[in-house]
Design a protein around this motif. Sequence first.
Motif, mmCIF file in Angstrom:
data_model
loop_
_atom_site.group_PDB
_atom_site.id
_atom_site.type_symbol
_atom_site.label_atom_id
_atom_site.label_comp_id
_atom_site.label_asym_id
_atom_site.label_seq_id
_atom_site.Cartn_x
_atom_site.Cartn_y
_atom_site.Cartn_z
ATOM 1 N N VAL A 156 0.821 -1.219 0.000
ATOM 2 C CA VAL A 156 0.000 0.000 0.000
ATOM 3 C C VAL A 156 0.854 1.269 0.000
ATOM 4 N N PRO A 157 1.889 1.382 0.871
ATOM 5 C CA PRO A 157 2.724 2.594 0.798
ATOM 6 C C PRO A 157 3.393 2.776 -0.563
ATOM 7 N N GLY A 158 3.842 1.679 -1.172
ATOM 8 C CA GLY A 158 4.467 1.785 -2.494
ATOM 9 C C GLY A 158 3.483 2.252 -3.550
ATOM 10 N N LEU A 159 2.270 1.726 -3.516
ATOM 11 C CA LEU A 159 1.249 2.140 -4.473
ATOM 12 C C LEU A 159 0.856 3.599 -4.261
ATOM 13 N N PHE A 221 15.683 6.189 6.545
ATOM 14 C CA PHE A 221 14.857 6.345 5.355
ATOM 15 C C PHE A 221 13.387 6.508 5.703
ATOM 16 N N ASP A 222 12.934 5.847 6.784
ATOM 17 C CA ASP A 222 11.526 5.973 7.143
ATOM 18 C C ASP A 222 11.200 7.393 7.601
ATOM 19 N N ARG A 223 12.138 8.045 8.306
ATOM 20 C CA ARG A 223 11.923 9.441 8.703
ATOM 21 C C ARG A 223 11.943 10.361 7.474
ATOM 22 N N LEU A 285 4.283 3.723 11.236
ATOM 23 C CA LEU A 285 5.505 2.913 11.201
ATOM 24 C C LEU A 285 6.538 3.442 12.179
ATOM 25 N N LEU A 286 6.687 4.757 12.254
ATOM 26 C CA LEU A 286 7.643 5.341 13.197
ATOM 27 C C LEU A 286 7.237 5.069 14.643
ATOM 28 N N CYS A 287 5.943 5.168 14.935
ATOM 29 C CA CYS A 287 5.462 4.901 16.296
ATOM 30 C C CYS A 287 5.674 3.444 16.675
#
Length: 290
Positions: A156-159, A221-223, A285-287
Motif C-alpha cells: 500500500v505505501p508503495g502504491l 529512510f523511514d523518517r 511505522l515510526l510509532c
Amino acid sequence: MPVTFGELSTLTTPLSVARLCALFFSCLTLSLASSKGCDSKSLDLDCTFYTFCMVTWSLFFVLTLLVVVIHFIQFHNLLPLSWKNLTATVAALGALMTFSASFAFTWTLVHYCKHVDPRWTAAAVGSCFTLLAYVVELQLIRSQSNGNQRGYMATVPGLLKLLQVFGGCIALVLLNIQTPNSHTPWKTYVSAVIYSVCLLPSVGTVLVMLMDCAARSPVPFDRLLASFSLLGVIMYIVGTVICFTKALEPSIDSPKNPVVIMSETVTACITLLAYTVDLAFSVKLLCDRN
C-alpha cells in the motif's frame, strides 16, 4: 554469458498471460488510433490529449514488452534493479496512466469529435481492455505469496508513492494546456512550483526502491519518507485551494478552461488524499518502531 531462455510454460502462467494481453490490446489501440492521426478538421481542439494518449500507450507497450522479454530469457537476475519492484511499478503506473488515457481519449471523442471514426471508437475500447489487463497483472503481483516476496512497490505505501507520481504528472499536463487568466497568472506559476517540488521526492523515492538503495541512505529512510509526505500534504493543501479559487473564477480567456481546471482540481484532491494516507502510514511505522 550465454543467454538462457526460459521454458514456454513461463508464458502460460496467469501473470504472463495478463502481460501478453496488455501487449496485444495496447498494440491494437496504437494501431487504430494512429491509423487516422490527429485531424484538426475532425477535432475542435488542439492535439494535446491525442499526443498524451499516444505517448502513454507507446511507453507502456515498450515497458511491458521489455518485462516479458527479460522474464522469458531469465535476464532479470543480472539487472542492477529490484525485479519485484520494477514489475509492480510498471503494472501500477500502466494501470493509472492507461486509465487517464482512456478517459481523455473517450472524453475527447464524445465532446469534441464532429465525425466519430469507427477506428477511434475501437481504440477507446482497446484502451479500456489494456487498463483491465494492467489491473489484473497488478492484482496477481500483489497476491503472490507474502509481502516480502511482493516487493515494496506492491504494498500500500508503495502504491501510494506511485499514485503521487501519477497525480503530479497529470496535474502538470493539465496545467500546461490551460490558458492562464490574464488577471491572475501567478496562480499558474505557484501551482507549477508546488507540483514540481512534490513530484521530485516521490520520483526519487520510487527510483531508490527500484535500485534497492534504501539501506544505503545516510539518514533514516523511514523518517525521510515521513518528511516527504508531510511536505506533500502541506504543499498540496495550498495547491488544492488555488485550484478551487481558479475554478470559481469566470473564464473569459478560454471557454475550455473550466473542464481542464476541474480535472486539475480533482487530480489535486486525489493526490492530496494519497499524501495524507501515506503520512498516516509513515507516522504509524515510526510509532511502532519507537
